[in-house]
Scaffold this active site. Structure first.
Site, short mmCIF file in Angstrom:
data_model
loop_
_atom_site.label_atom_id
_atom_site.label_comp_id
_atom_site.label_asym_id
_atom_site.label_seq_id
_atom_site.Cartn_x
_atom_site.Cartn_y
_atom_site.Cartn_z
N SER A 82 0.94 -1.13 -0.05
CA SER A 82 0.15 -0.03 0.02
C SER A 82 0.87 1.19 0.09
CB SER A 82 -0.93 0.10 1.28
OG SER A 82 -1.44 1.25 1.33
N TYR A 93 -1.32 -0.57 10.59
CA TYR A 93 -1.53 -0.86 9.24
C TYR A 93 -0.45 -0.50 8.21
CZ TYR A 93 -3.73 -0.94 4.33
OH TYR A 93 -4.01 -1.23 2.98
P1 NAD Z 1 -11.07 -6.04 0.16
O1 NAD Z 1 -11.33 -6.05 1.62
O2 NAD Z 1 -12.04 -5.93 -0.66
O3 NAD Z 1 -10.12 -7.41 -0.03
C1 NAD Z 1 -9.54 -8.07 1.16
C2 NAD Z 1 -9.50 -9.49 1.00
O4 NAD Z 1 -8.68 -10.27 1.79
C3 NAD Z 1 -10.92 -9.76 1.35
O5 NAD Z 1 -11.51 -10.76 0.59
C4 NAD Z 1 -10.68 -10.64 2.71
O6 NAD Z 1 -11.72 -11.39 2.87
C5 NAD Z 1 -9.46 -11.01 2.52
N1 NAD Z 1 -8.61 -11.35 3.65
C6 NAD Z 1 -8.60 -10.64 4.71
N2 NAD Z 1 -7.90 -11.25 5.78
C7 NAD Z 1 -7.71 -12.53 5.46
C8 NAD Z 1 -7.24 -13.60 6.05
N3 NAD Z 1 -6.60 -13.73 7.22
N4 NAD Z 1 -6.84 -14.73 5.22
C9 NAD Z 1 -7.41 -14.84 4.00
N5 NAD Z 1 -8.12 -13.73 3.45
C10 NAD Z 1 -8.34 -12.69 4.13
O7 NAD Z 1 -10.11 -4.86 0.26
P2 NAD Z 1 -8.77 -4.82 -1.23
O8 NAD Z 1 -8.76 -3.40 -1.14
O9 NAD Z 1 -9.18 -5.50 -2.37
O10 NAD Z 1 -7.57 -5.32 -0.36
C11 NAD Z 1 -6.73 -6.19 -1.09
C12 NAD Z 1 -5.33 -5.65 -1.07
O11 NAD Z 1 -5.14 -4.47 -1.42
C13 NAD Z 1 -5.02 -5.63 0.79
O12 NAD Z 1 -3.75 -6.23 1.03
C14 NAD Z 1 -5.05 -4.06 1.10
O13 NAD Z 1 -4.11 -3.71 2.21
C15 NAD Z 1 -4.27 -3.73 -0.22
N6 NAD Z 1 -4.57 -2.02 -0.52
C16 NAD Z 1 -5.80 -1.66 -0.64
C17 NAD Z 1 -6.03 -0.23 -0.88
C18 NAD Z 1 -7.67 0.47 -1.18
O14 NAD Z 1 -7.69 1.46 -0.87
N7 NAD Z 1 -8.31 -0.31 -1.17
C19 NAD Z 1 -5.22 0.55 -1.12
C20 NAD Z 1 -3.75 0.00 -0.83
C21 NAD Z 1 -3.69 -1.28 -0.55
#
Ligand code: NAD
Length: 263
Positions: free
Chosen positions: A149, A164
């Site tokens: 991130s 985080y």
């Molecule tokens: P999201 O919540 O839709 O997806 C995260 C996924 O990870 C979900 O399906 C959740 O169920 C799964 N998950 C969480 N903990 C878990 C575990 N212990 N075991 C198995 N699965 C697990 O959100 P997203 O934005 O798609 O997140 C995906 C990645 O992107 C993450 O690593 C997040 O930190 C990163 N990210 C997101 C953003 C944003 O703005 N959305 C920005 C930067 C980074």
């Protein structure tokens, strides 16, 4: 010569490639699984919610596998690798995307639990799966993409996301160390560090200010826009493809955020 070079290099070729994507039930992970399948890969969709995973799996057009697993639980991580090998016999790409956001501050005293929880999934889960996949990736000269991130590059406005941010800093260093160690064996490791992406991550975060909308995040981006999960999936797929065969240990910041006081 150049025409031939372009012809050979003009498509991502994931035919018969086996790609593990964690956190595939929603957001960036779901978009990534669907894109890899569209590009002819066999996707292994890993997540905790089978109903949600089934909905994403229904959009995958190639042979795929759903594995219910929590990446913070050791036995369940082992099962991801076992099920993948039983079904496909090899691993070409690992996308460590599963991630949670936790909220905590020093003075409220909840930063310790925020830290423990976020590290267990965002860092320990990714490390464990990397360890178990390493030899299989060496066998295929495969590669790893870790979804980090922008929060691992600059502290986000508001101090509540510190744990985080720390998890993403740790994931970045782990990824670069893994790139160093595994490069000797022909395995690449890269990082994608998105800025704000329109997913459910904030909704999924306990204790977060529920009045926050994605609109609020537009202002911290240079282009005044929040990315779609599909945009991040495209970058992940590019890095996983042979087109990026010369790239390892790199951190792709999908977006640059405006730093308070500097813009
Ligand atoms: P999201 O919540 O839709 O997806 C995260 C996924 O990870 C979900 O399906 C959740 O169920 C799964 N998950 C969480 N903990 C878990 C575990 N212990 N075991 C198995 N699965 C697990 O959100 P997203 O934005 O798609 O997140 C995906 C990645 O992107 C993450 O690593 C997040 O930190 C990163 N990210 C997101 C953003 C944003 O703005 N959305 C920005 C930067 C980074």
């Amino acid at each position: 010569y150049y025409l031939q070079l372009y012809k050979n290099n003009s498509k991502m070729s994931f035919k018969n490639k086996v790609v593990i994507i964690t956190g595939a039930s929603s957001g960036i992970g779901a978009a990534t699984a669907i894109l890899f399948s569209k590009e002819k890969a066999n996707a292994i969709l890993v997540g905790r919610n089978e109903t949600k995973l089934a909905k994403v799996a229904a959009l995958c057009i190639t042979k795929h596998l759903v594995v219910k697993a929590d990446v913070s639980k050791e036995d369940e991580v082992k099962n991801i690798v076992k099920r993948t090998l039983d079904e496909f016999g090899k691993i070409d790409v690992l996308v460590n995307n599963a991630g949670i956001m936790t909220i905590g501050t020093i003075r409220e005293g909840n930063i310790l639990s925020a830290y423990d929880n976020v590290m267990a999934t965002n860092v320990r889960g990714a490390i464990h799966l990397t360890c178990l996949c390493a030899d299989h990736l060496i066998a295929t000269k495969g590669n790893i993409i870790n979804v980090s991130s922008i929060a691992g590059v600059v502290l986000q406005p508001g101090e509540k996301m510190l744990a985080y941010s720390m998890s993403k800093v740790a994931l970045n260093f782990f990824s670069q160390g893994a790139a160093l160690e595994l490069s000797k064996h022909g395995v690449r490791v890269n990082i994608v560090s998105p800025g704000p992406v329109a997913t459910d991550i904030i909704l999924n975060t306990a204790g977060v200010d529920t009045n926050i909308t994605w609109k609020d995040f537009e202002g911290i981006t240079l282009l005044n826009r929040v990315s779609e999960p599909e945009e991040i999936a495209e970058l992940i797929a590019y890095l996983a493809s042979d087109k990026a065969r010369g790239i390892t240990g790199s951190n792709f910041e999908a977006i640059l955020v405006k730093l308070k006081g500097l813009h």
